[in-house]
Design an enzyme around this catalytic site. Structure first.
Site, PDB file in Angstrom:
ATOM      1  N   ASN A  27     -11.253  -5.847  -2.914  1.00  0.00           N
ATOM      2  CA  ASN A  27     -11.287  -4.420  -2.339  1.00  0.00           C
ATOM      3  C   ASN A  27     -11.691  -3.578  -3.531  1.00  0.00           C
ATOM      4  O   ASN A  27     -11.125  -3.320  -4.716  1.00  0.00           O
ATOM      5  CB  ASN A  27      -9.573  -4.118  -2.417  1.00  0.00           C
ATOM      6  CG  ASN A  27      -9.483  -2.761  -1.474  1.00  0.00           C
ATOM      7  OD1 ASN A  27     -10.144  -2.025  -1.748  1.00  0.00           O
ATOM      8  ND2 ASN A  27      -8.110  -2.390  -1.209  1.00  0.00           N
ATOM      9  N   HIS A 201      -6.715   2.173   7.876  1.00  0.00           N
ATOM     10  CA  HIS A 201      -5.687   1.183   7.701  1.00  0.00           C
ATOM     11  C   HIS A 201      -5.529   0.348   8.807  1.00  0.00           C
ATOM     12  O   HIS A 201      -4.560  -0.304   9.035  1.00  0.00           O
ATOM     13  CB  HIS A 201      -4.164   1.983   7.538  1.00  0.00           C
ATOM     14  CG  HIS A 201      -3.932   2.667   6.510  1.00  0.00           C
ATOM     15  ND1 HIS A 201      -3.363   3.869   6.480  1.00  0.00           N
ATOM     16  CD2 HIS A 201      -4.281   2.564   5.133  1.00  0.00           C
ATOM     17  CE1 HIS A 201      -3.075   4.603   5.550  1.00  0.00           C
ATOM     18  NE2 HIS A 201      -3.737   3.435   4.583  1.00  0.00           N
ATOM     19  N   GLU A 405      -2.439  -6.805   4.068  1.00  0.00           N
ATOM     20  CA  GLU A 405      -3.840  -6.618   4.448  1.00  0.00           C
ATOM     21  C   GLU A 405      -4.662  -7.614   3.871  1.00  0.00           C
ATOM     22  O   GLU A 405      -5.638  -8.175   4.434  1.00  0.00           O
ATOM     23  CB  GLU A 405      -4.093  -5.296   3.709  1.00  0.00           C
ATOM     24  CG  GLU A 405      -3.525  -4.161   4.658  1.00  0.00           C
ATOM     25  CD  GLU A 405      -3.483  -2.783   3.863  1.00  0.00           C
ATOM     26  OE1 GLU A 405      -2.887  -2.653   3.154  1.00  0.00           O
ATOM     27  OE2 GLU A 405      -4.507  -2.097   4.201  1.00  0.00           O
TER      28      GLU A 405
END
Ligand code: ADP
Length: 422
Positions: A27, A201, A405
């Protein structure tokens, strides 16, 4: 907020030697890289870490190996010039744990990519053409997509032979109908500049809505849920049978709920007013609404723990900030109830949603007529497990489902590269 399943030491020997079962999840932000290395045979973490303040003198890498039991986190401080140096430093740390990126056990690298526009509705193996399309979306995601691209290019340079997969924050929301996705502005102008509601999201909303169906013990296709992802950034979504039908973030993550530092919904005329009357330029307005608004703008703090502590001490500004936050949440719960028509569960997730019992209690209070009730004892329980906080007899379940996630990105990546063993 992430729960870490136990390390792989419990795996049977024959599975431990299976090839290419690891996925590295990256990320990449503008000055940071968060990473996790997962073993997809059981979804466990082998290592997690973060490089922050890339490009500054005071860069920091924090690496935590999770294999072998009792491994301690390691920290490096000092200048890390760019993403390339950051990823090389991460690779060195992983090598030190016997988890190097040159290992044949690494199946793929999964990248979180914030904006996939309308084109990317599912995780996608990264090719030159895909990179060009992510680049084309930079005007609608100027802060995020360039950083994501840098992360991808750096990882490609390090392992050019390895499949790299992009998992888009917007993908889950591409099922939104036009009447939810379009702003009521001139259609030609909107289309010329790709102005519409994309939502963000999405990886979390997808994961949490699926886990909620499991918690309810019903097929995903049959359940309607309202997901409230309340972290520092916050968004709500209405999910019907596993498909997103509305979400609170829009062209950018600024729209919707009151967040840690973002205003959420606001009359757009406020921005003209700030320019005309306060003499601010668009960059200043951007910073005001994205970085200096929300809870931090209202009371100076964006950490819900600190806000609750101040409220306990009788602090009026903290109280008002909390009340504004809750009022907006209630409006979205009501709106999405109306959009869905029938709701099976309202679900809280992310840092605030998973941990702040007073937020859950206040957001649901007074909704008995809608079938929504929170049980004070269940709500007070602290746990990393998905759980109900509504009483057994409640018409609509209220639940807490911790989001993950990174696991979702790893699973989607692994499934796509064709190595899924589960
Ligand atoms: P993000 O991923 O958007 O940075 P997180 O989902 O990690 O955010 O949520 C961070 C926020 O969660 C913190 O700013 C804080 O407000 C809230 N939070 C974390 N732990 C608690 C807690 N125990 N009680 C209340 N709020 C908490």
């Amino acid at each position: 907020m992430t729960a870490h399943p136990s390390p792989t030491t419990a795996l049977p020997d024959e599975l431990r030697s299976a090839p290419a079962s690891r996925v590295l999840v990256l990320n990449s932000g503008s000055s940071s890289v968060k990473y996790q290395l997962l073993d997809m045979r059981d979804g466990s973490r082998l290592a997690v870490g973060l490089v922050e303040r890339i490009g500054e003198e005071t860069s920091r890498l924090v690496h935590t190996p999770l294999t072998g039991g009792g491994a301690e986190k390691r920290e490096r401080t000092g200048p890390i010039a760019d993403h390339d140096a950051a990823l090389k430093a991460v690779a060195e740390e992983l090598t030190q744990d016997g988890l190097g990126l040159d290992s044949p056990e690494l199946a793929a690298i999964g990248h979180r990519v914030v904006h996939g526009g309308l084109r990317f509705t599912a995780p996608t193996v990264i090719t030159d053409e895909v990179l060009a399309e992510i680049e084309r979306l930079v005007p609608v995601a100027p802060l995020h997509n360039p950083a994501n691209l840098t992360g991808i290019r750096t990882a490609q340079a390090l392992r050019p032979d390895l499949p790299q997969v992009a998992v888009f924050d917007t993908a889950f929301h591409t099922t939104m109908p036009e009447h939810a996705a379009r702003y009521a502005i001139d259609v030609e102008t909107a289309d010329a500049h790709r102005i519409r509601r994309y939502g963000f999201h999405g990886t979390s909303h997808a994961y949490v809505s699926r886990r909620t169906a499991e918690l309810l013990g019903r097929p995903l296709a049959e359940v309607n849920v309202i997901v409230l992802h309340l972290g520092n950034g916050a968004s709500a979504s209405a999910v019907a049978g596993g498909r997103c039908v509305d979400t609170s973030m829009g062209l950018t993550p600024l729209e919707g709920l009151v967040m840690g530092t973002r205003s959420g919904d606001i009359d757009p005329a406020v921005t003209f007013h700030l320019k005309r009357v306060a003499g601010m330029d668009e960059d200043e307005v951007d910073v005001l609404l994205n970085k200096k608004s929300g809870l931090v703008g209202l009371c100076g703090d964006n950490d819900m723990r600190e806000i609750r502590r101040r409220i306990e001490e009788g602090d009026e500004r903290a109280r008002l900030a909390f009340d504004i936050y809750i009022h907006r949440l209630k409006k979205y719960i009501g709106a999405y109830y109306a959009v869905l028509g029938r709701v099976d569960a309202v679900v809280f997730t992310a840092g605030v949603g998973e941990n702040a019992a007073p937020v859950r209690e206040a957001a649901i209070a007074g909704m008995e007529e809608l079938g929504l009730v929170v049980d004070a004892d269940l709500n007070a329980v602290r746990s990393d497990e998905p759980r109900f906080v509504s009483p057994d007899h409640a018409r609509v379940a209220v639940a807490v489902v911790p989001t993950d996630e990174e696991l979702e990105i790893a699973q989607q990546t692994f499934a796509l590269v064709g190595n899924a063993l589960s």
